[in-house]
Design a protein around this motif. Structure first.
Motif, PDB file in Angstrom:
ATOM      1  N   VAL A 192      32.706  15.548 -21.938  1.00  0.00           N
ATOM      2  CA  VAL A 192      31.985  15.013 -21.621  1.00  0.00           C
ATOM      3  C   VAL A 192      32.899  13.503 -21.045  1.00  0.00           C
ATOM      4  CG1 VAL A 192      30.422  14.833 -23.885  1.00  0.00           C
ATOM      5  CG2 VAL A 192      32.743  14.422 -23.775  1.00  0.00           C
ATOM      6  N   ALA A 193      32.402  12.370 -20.617  1.00  0.00           N
ATOM      7  CA  ALA A 193      33.497  11.232 -20.142  1.00  0.00           C
ATOM      8  C   ALA A 193      34.461  10.985 -20.830  1.00  0.00           C
ATOM      9  CB  ALA A 193      32.713  10.592 -18.918  1.00  0.00           C
ATOM     10  N   ASP A 197      32.342   8.089 -27.998  1.00  0.00           N
ATOM     11  CA  ASP A 197      33.085   8.934 -28.726  1.00  0.00           C
ATOM     12  C   ASP A 197      33.266   9.815 -29.335  1.00  0.00           C
ATOM     13  OD1 ASP A 197      33.407   8.479 -32.174  1.00  0.00           O
ATOM     14  OD2 ASP A 197      31.914   7.162 -31.366  1.00  0.00           O
ATOM     15  N   VAL A 198      34.561  10.136 -29.470  1.00  0.00           N
ATOM     16  CA  VAL A 198      34.245  11.824 -30.140  1.00  0.00           C
ATOM     17  C   VAL A 198      33.833  11.980 -30.982  1.00  0.00           C
ATOM     18  CG1 VAL A 198      36.479  11.871 -28.383  1.00  0.00           C
ATOM     19  CG2 VAL A 198      36.666  11.176 -31.081  1.00  0.00           C
ATOM     20  N   VAL A 201      29.942  12.663 -30.778  1.00  0.00           N
ATOM     21  CA  VAL A 201      30.162  14.075 -30.306  1.00  0.00           C
ATOM     22  C   VAL A 201      30.348  15.077 -31.044  1.00  0.00           C
ATOM     23  CG1 VAL A 201      30.969  15.055 -28.054  1.00  0.00           C
ATOM     24  CG2 VAL A 201      30.962  13.223 -28.107  1.00  0.00           C
ATOM     25  N   THR A 202      31.572  15.211 -31.982  1.00  0.00           N
ATOM     26  CA  THR A 202      31.573  16.516 -32.770  1.00  0.00           C
ATOM     27  C   THR A 202      30.474  16.066 -33.919  1.00  0.00           C
ATOM     28  OG1 THR A 202      33.420  16.147 -31.652  1.00  0.00           O
ATOM     29  CG2 THR A 202      33.393  17.225 -34.749  1.00  0.00           C
ATOM     30  N   GLU A 203      29.674  15.358 -33.727  1.00  0.00           N
ATOM     31  CA  GLU A 203      28.885  15.550 -35.131  1.00  0.00           C
ATOM     32  C   GLU A 203      26.889  15.534 -34.186  1.00  0.00           C
ATOM     33  OE1 GLU A 203      26.479  11.880 -37.733  1.00  0.00           O
ATOM     34  OE2 GLU A 203      27.915  11.155 -36.130  1.00  0.00           O
ATOM     35  N   GLU A 264      20.358  10.676 -25.069  1.00  0.00           N
ATOM     36  CA  GLU A 264      19.376  10.171 -26.311  1.00  0.00           C
ATOM     37  C   GLU A 264      20.245   9.106 -27.009  1.00  0.00           C
ATOM     38  OE1 GLU A 264      17.923  12.199 -29.314  1.00  0.00           O
ATOM     39  OE2 GLU A 264      16.530  13.005 -28.496  1.00  0.00           O
ATOM     40  N   ASN A 265      22.381   9.331 -27.404  1.00  0.00           N
ATOM     41  CA  ASN A 265      22.369   8.544 -27.364  1.00  0.00           C
ATOM     42  C   ASN A 265      24.090   8.027 -26.183  1.00  0.00           C
ATOM     43  OD1 ASN A 265      22.350   9.409 -30.800  1.00  0.00           O
ATOM     44  ND2 ASN A 265      22.214  11.198 -29.519  1.00  0.00           N
TER      45      ASN A 265
END
Length: 289
Positions: A192-193, A197-198, A201-203, A264-265
């Protein structure tokens, strides 16, 4: 009664009729029939033993017994033939000695064949490969469905039969995905760029793994933040499955979902970027025609 004796005498004469006769080797029709009967009896006895043993084995181990049983069957046939020949008065020592030169010549001519056969026997005794195991050989993944003395056959993920000479299992490094158990851990890598928000991304990755059909709930899937890449933050989605044969399709399905959820996010999957710097030590001359 006299007729019965004559028939019995004729039958004995038939059994003692010499098929092959030499100074030390005498093979009669009776010897030949005894070998045939012995092989038939051993076949049925082994079949009964096979059915009894298989009934007591767990479902997952039934296919694994096939390779062991095949080896025992061939070994039993050889022992029966040797015992019958020896009981019939055939001097096996002389027979083997007379055939030594022939065996040496065949050994050189069929060196690879014998190597595969010996490797097959060692594989069966060593129990390193079983029917039903998922293996990786020279970059190709297949499920073993038959182990023979000369070769092992596996079906690949694209339904093609992979025929593997048995000596490869002893000379090359083979990955066995199911040697210890059927559960394997797989990973899916995604970048990811920078600035994403890490935690989000984890979620997202964890939820996708939990929703994916075929991913085990226990052990639970987990996400690792692997590295700061040149152009992206590198994450790995780790999950456990009980059928490693379906990994490519599952990864594809999960990648579709990851792309949709990221869109979506507002999470961006970057492409490689490079910053190019010019250091000018003098004026740049532009040639004009």
């Amino acid at each position: 009664m006299e007729k019965v004796r004559e028939l019995w005498k004729d039958f004995n004469d038939l059994l003692t009729y010499q098929i092959y006769d030499s100074e030390n080797i005498h093979i009669t029709i009776g010897t030949f029939l005894a070998i045939v009967i012995g092989v038939v009896v051993v076949t049925y006895v082994l079949r009964i033993i096979h059915n009894i043993v298989v009934k007591k084995l767990p479902e997952a181990d039934k296919n694994k017994f096939v390779s062991i049983f095949s080896f025992l069957k061939y070994l039993s046939y050889i022992l029966v033939i040797i015992i019958i020949l020896h009981s019939s008065g055939v001097n096996l020592t002389v027979l083997l000695t007379a055939s030594a030169a022939l065996f040496v010549g065949l050994g050189f001519a069929l060196q690879n064949l014998f190597q595969d056969i010996i490797s097959g026997i060692l594989m069966i005794l060593d129990q390193s490969i079983h029917v039903g195991d998922i293996i990786e050989v020279e970059g190709k993944v297949g499920r073993v469905f038959e182990i023979r003395l000369r070769s092992t056959r596996a079906i690949t993920r694209d339904d093609k039969v992979l025929i593997i000479p048995n000596h490869i299992f002893l000379t090359n490094t083979i990955y066995n995905y199911t040697q210890n158990h059927n559960i394997t851990r797989e990973a899916l890598i995604v970048g990811v760029a920078y600035g994403s928000d890490v935690k989000l991304v984890t979620e997202i990755l964890t939820n996708i793994a939990e929703e994916q059909k075929g991913v085990l709930k226990n052990p639970e899937p987990f996400v690792q933040f692997d590295d700061f890449g040149d152009s992206a933050l590198i994450f790995s989605l780790n999950f456990f499955i009980s059928d490693a044969f379906r990994v490519p399709r599952m990864r594809s399905e999960m990648r579709y979902k990851i792309d949709a959820r990221f869109r979506e996010n507002g999470v961006t999957i970057p492409f490689p970027q490079r910053d190019v710097h010019f250091y000018q030590h003098g004026p740049i001359s532009l040639s004009k025609e």
